[in-house]
Design a protein around this motif. Sequence first.
Motif, PDB file in Angstrom:
ATOM      1  N   UNK A 151      78.650  24.729 162.766  1.00  0.00           N
ATOM      2  CA  UNK A 151      79.770  25.417 162.018  1.00  0.00           C
ATOM      3  C   UNK A 151      79.209  26.681 161.386  1.00  0.00           C
ATOM      4  N   UNK A 152      78.082  26.327 160.579  1.00  0.00           N
ATOM      5  CA  UNK A 152      77.607  26.968 159.556  1.00  0.00           C
ATOM      6  C   UNK A 152      76.901  28.191 160.472  1.00  0.00           C
ATOM      7  N   UNK A 181      77.336  34.116 162.637  1.00  0.00           N
ATOM      8  CA  UNK A 181      77.533  34.983 163.394  1.00  0.00           C
ATOM      9  C   UNK A 181      78.676  35.823 163.576  1.00  0.00           C
ATOM     10  N   UNK A 182      79.643  34.929 163.207  1.00  0.00           N
ATOM     11  CA  UNK A 182      81.341  35.555 163.075  1.00  0.00           C
ATOM     12  C   UNK A 182      80.888  36.447 161.916  1.00  0.00           C
ATOM     13  N   UNK A 183      80.267  36.287 160.731  1.00  0.00           N
ATOM     14  CA  UNK A 183      80.187  37.275 159.636  1.00  0.00           C
ATOM     15  C   UNK A 183      79.331  38.416 160.221  1.00  0.00           C
ATOM     16  N   UNK A 184      78.164  38.294 160.943  1.00  0.00           N
ATOM     17  CA  UNK A 184      77.578  39.194 161.336  1.00  0.00           C
ATOM     18  C   UNK A 184      78.074  40.208 162.332  1.00  0.00           C
ATOM     19  N   UNK A 207      74.157  48.212 169.143  1.00  0.00           N
ATOM     20  CA  UNK A 207      73.984  46.735 169.751  1.00  0.00           C
ATOM     21  C   UNK A 207      73.935  45.966 168.571  1.00  0.00           C
ATOM     22  N   UNK A 208      74.111  44.729 168.942  1.00  0.00           N
ATOM     23  CA  UNK A 208      74.067  43.491 168.015  1.00  0.00           C
ATOM     24  C   UNK A 208      73.675  42.290 168.807  1.00  0.00           C
ATOM     25  N   UNK A 209      72.861  41.476 168.001  1.00  0.00           N
ATOM     26  CA  UNK A 209      72.375  40.347 168.720  1.00  0.00           C
ATOM     27  C   UNK A 209      73.263  39.362 169.145  1.00  0.00           C
TER      28      UNK A 209
END
Length: 119
Positions: free
Chosen positions: A17-18, A23-26, A67-69
């Motif tokens: 979950x963390x 990832x969602x925040x990024x 781009x994003x990771x």
Amino acid sequence: MAGFSISTFFEIRKSSEAIYDERYDMLRTQVESAISILDSYHARQLSGELTEADAKKQDFTQLAKLRYEPNGYFFGLDDNVTLLFHPSDALIGQNKKGLQDKKGTRFFDEIVEKGLAGG
């Protein structure tokens, strides 16, 4: 042994979950950056510095480079589900209406529908 297994399960779940939240925040931050690029070119268009066509051309060029990771990229669709920008120039201008993924989901259509609904 059962207690250890249960404890391990919950620790792994908490870690998952963390990672998902991070990832969602990024991704949200990256989308906010892309929106700020859109806003800046729109402001330049409204001020008369750029024509609408020039603003779109420059804006789409910038967004297609983002781009994003790990392997993410941005693309844009119009209301007719036609690609306005994409990292692959060969795809620009293609209509993706009705295109389905392996599960039968009309991915591009849903993106446009949610966008038009304010999503």
